[in-house]
Design a protein around this motif. Sequence first.
Motif, PDB file in Angstrom:
ATOM      1  N   VAL A   1       0.774  -1.282  -0.230  1.00 34.66           N
ATOM      2  CA  VAL A   1      -0.023   0.127  -0.484  1.00 34.66           C
ATOM      3  C   VAL A   1       0.706   1.554  -0.029  1.00 34.66           C
ATOM      4  CG1 VAL A   1      -1.656   1.104   1.541  1.00 34.66           C
ATOM      5  CG2 VAL A   1      -2.148  -1.161   0.737  1.00 34.66           C
ATOM      6  N   ARG A   2       1.961   0.977   0.411  1.00 32.57           N
ATOM      7  CA  ARG A   2       2.825   2.694   1.062  1.00 32.57           C
ATOM      8  C   ARG A   2       3.387   2.782  -0.272  1.00 32.57           C
ATOM      9  NH1 ARG A   2       8.487   1.878   3.150  1.00 32.57           N
ATOM     10  NH2 ARG A   2       8.815  -0.126   3.860  1.00 32.57           N
TER      11      ARG A   2
ATOM     12  N   GLY B   1      -4.974   7.828  -2.708  1.00 39.16           N
ATOM     13  CA  GLY B   1      -6.597   8.268  -0.969  1.00 39.16           C
ATOM     14  C   GLY B   1      -5.813   9.059  -0.778  1.00 39.16           C
ATOM     15  N   ASP B   2      -6.176   9.762   0.263  1.00 39.76           N
ATOM     16  CA  ASP B   2      -6.262  10.662   1.442  1.00 39.76           C
ATOM     17  C   ASP B   2      -6.323   9.110   2.910  1.00 39.76           C
ATOM     18  OD1 ASP B   2      -8.813   9.488   2.519  1.00 39.76           O
ATOM     19  OD2 ASP B   2      -9.305  12.002   2.277  1.00 39.76           O
ATOM     20  N   CYS B   3      -6.025  10.338   3.780  1.00 40.38           N
ATOM     21  CA  CYS B   3      -5.438   9.130   4.818  1.00 40.38           C
ATOM     22  C   CYS B   3      -6.611   7.774   5.316  1.00 40.38           C
ATOM     23  CB  CYS B   3      -4.944   9.824   6.036  1.00 40.38           C
ATOM     24  SG  CYS B   3      -5.769  10.965   7.228  1.00 40.38           S
TER      25      CYS B   3
ATOM     26  N   THR C   1       0.560   6.549   4.935  1.00 42.28           N
ATOM     27  CA  THR C   1       0.682   7.587   3.807  1.00 42.28           C
ATOM     28  C   THR C   1       2.227   8.042   4.147  1.00 42.28           C
ATOM     29  OG1 THR C   1       0.273   8.588   6.033  1.00 42.28           O
ATOM     30  CG2 THR C   1      -1.209   8.238   4.797  1.00 42.28           C
ATOM     31  N   ALA C   2       2.476   7.051   5.368  1.00 46.74           N
ATOM     32  CA  ALA C   2       4.152   7.368   5.074  1.00 46.74           C
ATOM     33  C   ALA C   2       4.949   6.550   4.191  1.00 46.74           C
ATOM     34  CB  ALA C   2       5.017   7.663   6.521  1.00 46.74           C
TER      35      ALA C   2
ATOM     36  N   LEU D   1       6.841   4.647  13.126  1.00 48.85           N
ATOM     37  CA  LEU D   1       5.640   5.418  12.818  1.00 48.85           C
ATOM     38  C   LEU D   1       6.652   6.510  12.064  1.00 48.85           C
ATOM     39  CD1 LEU D   1       3.556   5.743  15.425  1.00 48.85           C
ATOM     40  CD2 LEU D   1       2.697   4.656  13.434  1.00 48.85           C
ATOM     41  N   PRO D   2       6.389   7.471  11.502  1.00 41.67           N
ATOM     42  CA  PRO D   2       6.563   8.458  10.972  1.00 41.67           C
ATOM     43  C   PRO D   2       6.875   9.427  12.414  1.00 41.67           C
ATOM     44  CG  PRO D   2       4.358   8.817  10.224  1.00 41.67           C
ATOM     45  CD  PRO D   2       4.832   7.033  10.881  1.00 41.67           C
TER      46      PRO D   2
END
Length: 634
Positions: free
Chosen positions: A282-283, A312-314, A371-372, A380-381
């Motif tokens: 996905v990322r 897509g958005d988050c 999303t990152a 995690l970011p």
Amino acid sequence: MRLFPLVCVATAGWFAGIPVAGASFPARLDDPYTNEGETQTFTVNADGSFSKLDSMTLLVNNEAGVARVAQQYVWFNRNMADVQILEAYTTSADGVRHDVQPDQIRDVQEARSFDAPMFQDIQEKVIVFPAVEPGARVHLTYRKTQKQPIVPGEFSDFTPPDLAPTHNFRLIYDLPAGKPLYADARGFTVVPPVTQDGRTRYEYRYDKAHYSRLERGSVAYVSYGDRLMVSTFPDYAAFAATYRSSATDPSAHDATLVRLAQNLTARDRTPRDKAKTLYDWVRRNVRYVAINVGRGAVVPHNASAVLANRYGDCKDHVALYGALLDAVGVRNEPALISSGTIYTLPDVPGYGVINHIITWLPDLQQYADSTASNVEFGFLPASDMNRPTVLVDQGVVARTPATALMSRSTDLSIKVEADGSASFTYRLDASGPSAEQTRAMLRMQTPAQREESIQAELRSVNLRGTATLTTSDLTVADGPLTITMKGTIESLVVPGAAAAIPALTSLAGGFDSDTRYWLGERRRTQPFVCHNLALHERARIELPANFRVLDMPEAKRTQDHFVEFQSQYAFDPLTNVVTMTRDGTTHFDSEVCSPDDFAQMRPAIEAIGRDVRAEVIVKSTLVEEPSSVASGAP
């Protein structure tokens, strides 16, 4: 209203301003502008729709204020709301009125949605004011009508200060009497609510003449300073329930989607392996469109549509990743979060502070943010670390990990030539969250960008030269990263006299750049971001026969509750080789440190700062160029 959105972060700033007859306020000329007054009146309907009337006046104090004030933006979702400009004009310093003309008001597409048709309903109304100069005042009155509520039956509004001198700022919320409004009003004056004719009027006032400068690396002001959050949600459980009901996706079991998930994970044995495989897909295959949660209906697009469009958005990332996980039996749930540098949630829930959504994997006890695109599974970011989350299915407040260790080891070997030039080999081994972040950057670089990166590495330590760069496999999605640079350095040292060679143990990054960050402030009054690091740096400088060492740096060792550091320096006169090592670790309990923490660690950081500026003092003789033998000599 003017908004400064970050990546999936609704950091809505506001400008105060309503003309007050006969009133004037002394302006600090070093402040770009002053909010002389503003009244925002929200008339909220039972279904959560509302009308907002906003009237403001901004005084321009200097040329910097012209750039800040002359163009105003009001965002809106064109499918859910409309904006009417009722009055817009400039009063110049000589008192002349200059009206904004119709062609100076236009609707424009929000930049981040240009290449994302699913999000082109997000618009900005741009108002360009004429005759703006120091001493002028900008007046704006507009009405925003939210015809379709963000959350049916509910209302919330978040107001952070704009960090400019502010006077006579008033927020008025008029709601049906049976729909109570809850508030977290830090730094705002609360006016007792008044109920009349079946409606209740709530009012909050704000006045502040001065804000301290935001210190380098400090967290968002609203994390520790003034802010106002109002909401009809009684608690976070009710807030989570509304998102849960809106996120129901009839396409989640689409055959194409299920088949993709099963094919991707066919060789995976454990739930973690499956979650990682799907996360990486996905990322790296679904483009992230950074539209803030709450800028439109908080309903993700169907997972099948996100899969087909590959962006897509988050919310959409979480919906697609969640559907893929469901298809292979890995439990997951959405987690609402405040991304960016806002590390605390208000006492009452609402969109604005909550502006992002990630995935919680309960069986693995970890979060994932697809999303990152540059963050490997298991991390995690930084924008998601050490902050509260609202677990949507459970309706409870949880928390992301407080900190993550980044490790970096370097080995630098320099061979100095008799003329003062040098050749070098530099190896960097990185692990932890920074490894994949760097790998992702390298994957995206063009050859020209790669060359610029090499030059930037050299410039960061005041060197000039050329180099080539090789790396470990960039196609992998996780694990350590190794970078090797080999090249030459022009005029590392000028021969023929005493000179200083910097005691380098690394190129870009490492102790040198980190201490510059820490020592960017001599004193701190605000919470600031601090990451846990483990740095190990080695260097070897081989000197030619015409160089001799006059002085070496002294070894250093420092330790406190937060920082451990030691350096060692040695010179072997038989081989004319200087060796240097620096080792250090930090031990922070979280990604946010306090001013008291900084006061405790500052002596150690200053000691490290002195050490990384150390030099090796050498003296050399000139090497004469061979001369030709004169013909005809006796």
